[in-house]
Design an enzyme around this catalytic site. Structure first.
Site, mmCIF file in Angstrom:
data_model
loop_
_atom_site.group_PDB
_atom_site.id
_atom_site.type_symbol
_atom_site.label_atom_id
_atom_site.label_comp_id
_atom_site.label_asym_id
_atom_site.label_seq_id
_atom_site.Cartn_x
_atom_site.Cartn_y
_atom_site.Cartn_z
ATOM 1 N N TYR A 142 0.811 -1.211 0.000
ATOM 2 C CA TYR A 142 0.000 0.000 0.000
ATOM 3 C C TYR A 142 0.850 1.269 0.000
ATOM 4 C CZ TYR A 142 -3.961 -3.028 1.192
ATOM 5 O OH TYR A 142 -4.934 -4.001 1.190
ATOM 6 N N ASP A 221 -2.319 -18.272 2.518
ATOM 7 C CA ASP A 221 -3.450 -19.005 1.945
ATOM 8 C C ASP A 221 -3.915 -20.120 2.878
ATOM 9 O OD1 ASP A 221 -0.914 -19.992 1.397
ATOM 10 O OD2 ASP A 221 -1.453 -20.882 -0.529
ATOM 11 N N ASP A 249 -10.653 -8.991 7.882
ATOM 12 C CA ASP A 249 -12.053 -8.954 7.457
ATOM 13 C C ASP A 249 -12.646 -10.359 7.437
ATOM 14 O OD1 ASP A 249 -12.044 -6.255 7.259
ATOM 15 O OD2 ASP A 249 -12.588 -6.147 5.142
#
Length: 351
Positions: A142, A221, A249
């Protein structure tokens, strides 16, 4: 105690849920003989509309001089639906994290006894879940170099990490693990990414300083799968910015509602406390938004100020509200749905 709190309501339902957190904090302050000075400041779409900047210098000064920052939410459909917009509310959030040095997002995930059956996951999988994800917040993809080339047909975002960024987050993770069950999981993608290999070797080098902590290393993962299969297997997780954004999330659905989960963003001098949900523009002004995540974020704020009785008082009345059905429409499920403001009033009264 005198407390100076910066109040960043933001956009959408932010002002509505922040108002309820203020009610509850003021009730706590009155009960325990504290004085809270609230200093409002603009951020997000509201700040863009007012001054053309999502995190104005004036807001930064308010935050930098505060004991803590209580934050609502940012975001507006006008910007979400315009990929060509040069200034976005989310840029203010990234700028705030960088300028305030908010390097660690602390995201607890736990279950509420009265709401276990509202989770999309089976009771036997999630009952008793109590984990914390520490997401690195000011580095990674980011904040790395980004751009377009080949006449705009190729885009790139670069994941870059410096060793000190990993060390300071991992240090906080080890310290949290020492206060809990002494288990730490470092989540990466070291089989593919060079940045993840730096994460792994840095954390491995720190293990000797915390011999009581059992450290495991898992690929992101696999963790995405195991958080659903076996969330009780985790206690403290540390991970990079992008991976943490996704995993936190995912973990939030374990409790049954994103409207219940608090968080903090920790810096070296000041920390920020916010709900994990977004600005939920569809509910703006309707007095239906769930304020509990914001109120529980305020409890985290008190806890970090070593005001543990105050924090526990907030948590206990929230649990009482859930058990007695004093909830907004997202949790009512056919029962009476209370307004956002009514939930805040009930909690303040019960404190």
């Amino acid at each position: 105690m005198d407390l100076n709190i910066a109040l960043l309501a933001g956009d959408g339902i932010g002002p509505e849920v922040i108002d309820q957190a203020v009610k509850v904090c003021d009730a706590v302050a009155k009960k325990y003989d504290h004085n809270i000075k609230w200093t409002p400041a603009l951020t997000g779409a509201a700040a863009i509309e007012a001054v053309g900047e999502p995190y104005p210098d004036e807001t930064h000064e308010v935050c930098a001089n505060a004991d803590a920052v209580l934050f609502g939410a940012i975001g507006h459909p006008r910007f979400d639906n315009d990929p060509s917009a040069k200034v976005r509310p989310e840029q203010g959030l990234l700028k705030m994290r960088q300028k305030l040095g908010l390097f660690a997002n602390v995201r607890p995930t736990f279950t509420f006894p009265s709401l276990v059956d509202k989770s999309p996951l089976k009771r036997d999988r999630i009952e008793g879940t109590d984990l914390i994800i520490l997401r690195e917040l000011t580095g990674g993809v980011y904040f790395g170099e980004r751009g377009r080339k080949d006449d705009g047909n190729t885009a790139f975002d670069t994941m870059t990490y410096q060793r000190f960024e990993i060390q300071r987050l991992a240090k906080k993770g080890f310290e949290m693990a020492m206060k809990r069950s002494k288990k730490l999981c470092c989540v990466d993608k070291a089989n593919v990414l060079e940045a993840s290999r730096l994460w792994r070797e840095t954390v491995q080098a720190m293990e000797k300083d915390y011999p009581e902590v059992t450290v495991t290393y898992e690929f992101v993962d696999a963790v995405a799968m195991r958080l659903i299969q076996w969330p009780k297997g985790y206690d403290v997780i540390i991970t990079a910015n992008l991976f943490g954004d996704i995993l936190t999330d995912e973990a939030s659905v374990i409790s049954g509602s994103m409207g219940l989960m608090p968080s903090s963003s920790v810096g070296s001098t000041v920390s920020l406390y916010e709900p994990i949900h977004g600005s939920y523009p569809q509910a703006t002004g309707k007095d239906i938004a769930n304020p509990l995540a914001t109120i529980l974020s305020a409890a985290m704020m008190f806890e970090d100020m070593n005001l543990t009785q105050e924090a526990e008082n907030i948590r206990s009345v929230v649990n009482k509200a859930l058990a007695e059905g004093i909830v907004t429409e997202d949790l009512a499920e056919g029962g009476k749905a209370y307004k956002t403001s009514e939930v805040g009033d009930w909690l303040a009264k019960n404190i």
